[in-house]
Design a protein around this motif. Sequence first.
Motif, mmCIF file in Angstrom:
data_model
loop_
_atom_site.group_PDB
_atom_site.id
_atom_site.type_symbol
_atom_site.label_atom_id
_atom_site.label_comp_id
_atom_site.label_asym_id
_atom_site.label_seq_id
_atom_site.Cartn_x
_atom_site.Cartn_y
_atom_site.Cartn_z
ATOM 1 N N ALA A 13 -3.832 -2.167 -4.686
ATOM 2 C CA ALA A 13 -3.984 -1.044 -5.617
ATOM 3 C C ALA A 13 -4.479 0.217 -4.912
ATOM 4 O O ALA A 13 -4.509 1.297 -5.511
ATOM 5 C CB ALA A 13 -4.965 -1.437 -6.720
ATOM 6 N N ASN A 14 -4.867 0.080 -3.663
ATOM 7 C CA ASN A 14 -5.430 1.216 -2.924
ATOM 8 C C ASN A 14 -4.312 2.055 -2.290
ATOM 9 O O ASN A 14 -3.740 1.673 -1.269
ATOM 10 C CB ASN A 14 -6.394 0.681 -1.846
ATOM 11 N N GLY A 37 -12.148 6.822 5.652
ATOM 12 C CA GLY A 37 -11.382 6.026 4.687
ATOM 13 C C GLY A 37 -10.297 6.795 3.974
ATOM 14 O O GLY A 37 -9.784 6.346 2.949
ATOM 15 N N THR A 38 -9.912 7.955 4.509
ATOM 16 C CA THR A 38 -8.861 8.732 3.830
ATOM 17 C C THR A 38 -7.464 8.404 4.374
ATOM 18 O O THR A 38 -6.484 8.972 3.914
ATOM 19 C CB THR A 38 -9.108 10.250 3.978
ATOM 20 N N GLY A 39 -7.380 7.509 5.350
ATOM 21 C CA GLY A 39 -6.063 7.071 5.826
ATOM 22 C C GLY A 39 -5.594 7.769 7.090
ATOM 23 O O GLY A 39 -4.394 7.724 7.411
ATOM 24 N N HIS A 211 -6.464 14.636 2.763
ATOM 25 C CA HIS A 211 -7.361 14.317 1.651
ATOM 26 C C HIS A 211 -6.518 13.843 0.478
ATOM 27 O O HIS A 211 -5.461 14.411 0.200
ATOM 28 C CB HIS A 211 -8.193 15.541 1.243
ATOM 29 N N GLY A 212 -6.989 12.811 -0.198
ATOM 30 C CA GLY A 212 -6.246 12.289 -1.350
ATOM 31 C C GLY A 212 -4.876 11.767 -0.968
ATOM 32 O O GLY A 212 -3.947 11.791 -1.779
ATOM 33 N N GLY A 213 -4.720 11.317 0.250
ATOM 34 C CA GLY A 213 -3.442 10.736 0.684
ATOM 35 C C GLY A 213 -2.394 11.767 1.064
ATOM 36 O O GLY A 213 -1.249 11.419 1.343
ATOM 37 N N GLN A 214 -2.784 13.039 1.058
ATOM 38 C CA GLN A 214 -1.818 14.097 1.403
ATOM 39 C C GLN A 214 -2.432 15.063 2.420
ATOM 40 O O GLN A 214 -3.649 15.196 2.487
ATOM 41 C CB GLN A 214 -1.429 14.885 0.152
#
Lengths: 248, 258
Positions: A13-14, A37-39, A211-214
């Motif tokens: 779900a992450n 932890g932002t990818g 940030h926020g996956g983008q």
Amino acid sequence: MIRMTDVHKAFGANKVLRGANLTVPTGQSMVVIGGSGTGKSILIKCILGLVQPDSGTIEVDGQDVTRVPRDAFLARFGMLFQGGALFDSLPVWQNVAFRLLRGSLKRPRAEAREIAIEKLRRVGMGPDVADRLPAELSGGMQKRVSLARAICAEPEIIFFDEPTTGLDPIMAGVINDLIREIVTEMGATAITITHDMTSVRAIADQVAMLHGGQIRWTGPIADLDQSGDPYVDQFIHGRPTGPIETLR
Amino acid sequence: MIRLLAAIGAGVLGLLAGLGRLTLFAAETVSHAVRPPFYGREFLNALVQVGYFSLPVVGLTALFTGGALALQIYAGGARFSAEAVVPQIVAIGMVRELGPVLVGLMIAARVTSSIAAEIATMKVTEQLDALVTLSTNPMKYLTLPRVLAGLLVMPVLVGVGDIIGIYGGYLVGTRSLGFNAAAYLQNTADFLEPLDIISSLTKGAVFGVIATLMGCYYGMHSDRGAMGVGRATKGSVVAAAVLILAANFLLTNLFFTA
């Protein structure tokens, strides 16, 4: 040139990456910043194929990375891992010359050792460490060995994952300077993942914030302080209040 | 009732999925055996780690087991005046069953755990990722040499274990139980058949593959952190031990009742 277009990656779900777009011109040093932890690491692992993106495309010099022969593709890369990722069972010189001791770039052992010692010298280490095991070295020395391994086969593209994490400020400065020098003299394309602002200013030609996956903002290092992006401002000044949520 | 059936179903599905993953892992390992490049240095290193360094534990286990077996058979045989069968039963017991099984279990304890812990640690410290970025397939570099070493060196270890086990029985028989040394050895040699030895060495090869494969499988599929490494190590030893005992039953059935 490295181009990532609309890359998505989720672990259960992450949702780590939610449509990341990033372009790194050839010969440029791109630093990706962002909170823990932002990818950020997932981003470079997707390029290397260590992690398969759920969707989106990644191209290196116009070629889709999923459609190129793996060995030839990976031979173009060098990578410095966050923890060094040195092989415990091998002495330092064999770690550095790993790629030269096997596979398509294989050389005679004596020649590979000579190159390894030369690369160790390039990162400020003497030949006396060549026969030691990684466990016998300090964290800073392990980072240097890992850096020597990353550049040993003279790659066109180098990734640095948190190169100064866990190091004291002086050693971090030494590593930052080494990375900058090496990237410049090799003319390599580099992506560095960090949240250390000193590293950003020492290493970067270009900066991107994840940030926020983008990728929220990207631009030259000279524009970082005037980005006009509240997320970037909060991050680079380390403010606890702002659009980036923090747990207190 | 439905909840119970669902739990049983989930358990069975999980088991089948695990078996499927393990089968694919084994198949991938075999596929690397026929595709270059081959890492000879890693194979030789694995031979030494799995074989040479296991000799002391294998030797001691076999020696004490052979001695204890001789004492047990002598004491049990005395109940119906059959003490004289000690050399024959020690030989057949060691070669057919105790030699391969105990060596297999000792290798599961010593080698499987070590392989699983090493590879799991490599995984959590990104060394496996580093291998990939250095154009080296971890299955080819780590798994294949170890499994091949297990396949080739375990029959040797089992053979050594069989001999030392028989020697343990011989020592107890001749020093404590009053057997004539020459007669003891003659009875041992006369009673053993080629099939006994073939079955023993075959079991060794199969157990070697199981022990090393389980170590690699659990190491490669380890979770993160110290707990992940611990779980992988424990799981690998349990799985290897159970599979070795199950394979022993199947092979005994195949060799001696078919």
